[in-house]
Design an enzyme around this catalytic site. Structure first.
Site, mmCIF file in Angstrom:
data_model
loop_
_atom_site.group_PDB
_atom_site.id
_atom_site.type_symbol
_atom_site.label_atom_id
_atom_site.label_comp_id
_atom_site.label_asym_id
_atom_site.label_seq_id
_atom_site.Cartn_x
_atom_site.Cartn_y
_atom_site.Cartn_z
ATOM 1 N N ASN A 108 0.854 -1.190 0.000
ATOM 2 C CA ASN A 108 0.000 0.000 0.000
ATOM 3 C C ASN A 108 0.892 1.243 0.000
ATOM 4 O OD1 ASN A 108 -1.858 1.998 0.450
ATOM 5 N ND2 ASN A 108 -2.484 1.272 2.481
ATOM 6 N N LYS A 144 -0.060 4.225 -0.231
ATOM 7 C CA LYS A 144 -0.765 5.370 0.369
ATOM 8 C C LYS A 144 -0.591 6.599 -0.533
ATOM 9 C CE LYS A 144 -0.247 3.120 4.752
ATOM 10 N NZ LYS A 144 -0.236 3.176 6.183
ATOM 11 N N HIS A 172 -9.795 1.020 4.815
ATOM 12 C CA HIS A 172 -8.489 1.192 5.462
ATOM 13 C C HIS A 172 -8.656 2.165 6.628
ATOM 14 C CE1 HIS A 172 -4.382 2.407 6.242
ATOM 15 N NE2 HIS A 172 -4.021 1.269 5.674
ATOM 16 N N GLU A 194 -7.039 4.554 7.649
ATOM 17 C CA GLU A 194 -6.827 5.984 7.338
ATOM 18 C C GLU A 194 -8.057 6.573 6.645
ATOM 19 O OE1 GLU A 194 -3.037 5.352 5.450
ATOM 20 O OE2 GLU A 194 -2.259 4.756 7.418
ATOM 21 N N GLU A 242 -5.665 -5.217 10.504
ATOM 22 C CA GLU A 242 -4.596 -4.246 10.742
ATOM 23 C C GLU A 242 -4.887 -3.509 12.044
ATOM 24 O OE1 GLU A 242 -2.548 -2.897 6.910
ATOM 25 O OE2 GLU A 242 -4.425 -1.803 6.995
ATOM 26 N N GLY A 246 2.121 2.071 10.672
ATOM 27 C CA GLY A 246 3.043 3.195 10.504
ATOM 28 C C GLY A 246 3.751 3.600 11.783
ATOM 29 N N SER A 288 3.130 -2.357 10.219
ATOM 30 C CA SER A 288 4.589 -2.384 10.401
ATOM 31 C C SER A 288 5.232 -3.724 10.029
ATOM 32 C CB SER A 288 4.962 -1.988 11.836
ATOM 33 O OG SER A 288 4.492 -0.678 12.118
#
Ligand code: PGA
Length: 248
Positions: free
Chosen positions: A9, A11, A96, A98, A166, A172, A212
């Site tokens: 990904n 992003k 996701h 985010e 996730e 991250g 991560s």
């Protein structure tokens, strides 16, 4: 044994030159090696045309990062699942964390987007996972169960959907869930899926782990039972690292 899916990904990262270099590097590695994993990349929308052009006819799959729930219409800035399919994508990320945080997407939105994806012939990679606060208060399995139940669309079968677990606190941050934490949640999700689908799933619905993932922890995490692949953010931006995660 089923092949693992390793999806990178990007992003909101990348450029025309980055994409041609990274995809070029991946494609030459894929041509020269037989792998036990399938690779996919999730570039930003503006790079999808370029990346699907490069990946066409190769083993590399391309994933949209998001799609709208509607087929078309007055939705400035959004991308339809049908356009993603037309461009040559095979998958699209939905839900996701985010998107859930930055755009206030809830499970109902994720379900509607995933439904649109399936109808367009794409496989949604539905992302779920608890926040740090939810884990600390002991609500991880409850949150995950609710996300799975409310995000899976009615059209879902064990082969037209992928899930990605996730934990939000691991995305991250460099913090990774322990193999025991991952096993607990993935086994729990597998149990939910076995009960959800009438058909015998035989463990076919892929459940990816994300948060991560990097070359140094990939073998351990991908070795956990019911971990069928990885959704990789930061480490997917370097071709050597991304490759090393899938080829061990
Ligand atoms: P990360 O991102 O690997 O940088 O933690 C994972 C993701 O957001 O999919």
């Amino acid at each position: 044994m089923a092949r693992k899916l390793i999806a990178g990904n990007w992003k909101m990262n990348g450029s025309l030159s980055f994409a041609s270099e990274l995809v070029g590097g991946l494609l030459s590695r894929l041509e020269q090696n037989s792998t036990a994993a399938d690779f996919a990349v999730c570039p930003p929308a503006a790079l999808l045309g370029q990346v699907t052009g490069l990946a066409k006819g190769t083993a590399l799959a391309v994933v949209g990062q998001d799609c709208h729930a509607n087929i078309s219409g007055a939705h400035t800035g959004d991308t339809s699942a049908e356009l993603l399919k037309d461009l040559g994508c095979q998958y699209v990320l939905t839900g996701h964390s985010e998107r859930r945080t930055d755009h206030g997407e809830g499970n109902a939105d994720v379900q509607a987007k995933s439904s649109a994806a399936i109808k367009a012939g794409l496989i949604p990679i539905i992302c779920i996972g608890e926040t740090e606060g939810q884990r600390v208060s002991g609500d991880t399995l409850k949150v995950v169960e609710q996300q799975v139940r409310e995000s899976l669309p009615v059209e879902a079968t064990s082969t037209n959907v992928v899930l990605a677990y996730e934990p939000v606190w691991a995305i991250g941050t460099g913090k990774t869930a322990t193999p025991d934490d991952v096993a607990e949640v993935h086994n729990f999700i597998r149990g939910l899926l076995d009960r959800h689908f009438d058909e015998a799933t035989d463990g076919k619905l892929k459940i990816l782990y994300g948060g991560s993932v990097k070359p140094s922890n990939a073998a351990e995490l991908l070795g956990v039972s019911n971990v069928d692949g990885a959704l990789v953010g930061g480490a997917s931006l370097k071709v050597e690292d991304f490759w090393a995660i899938g080829v061990r």
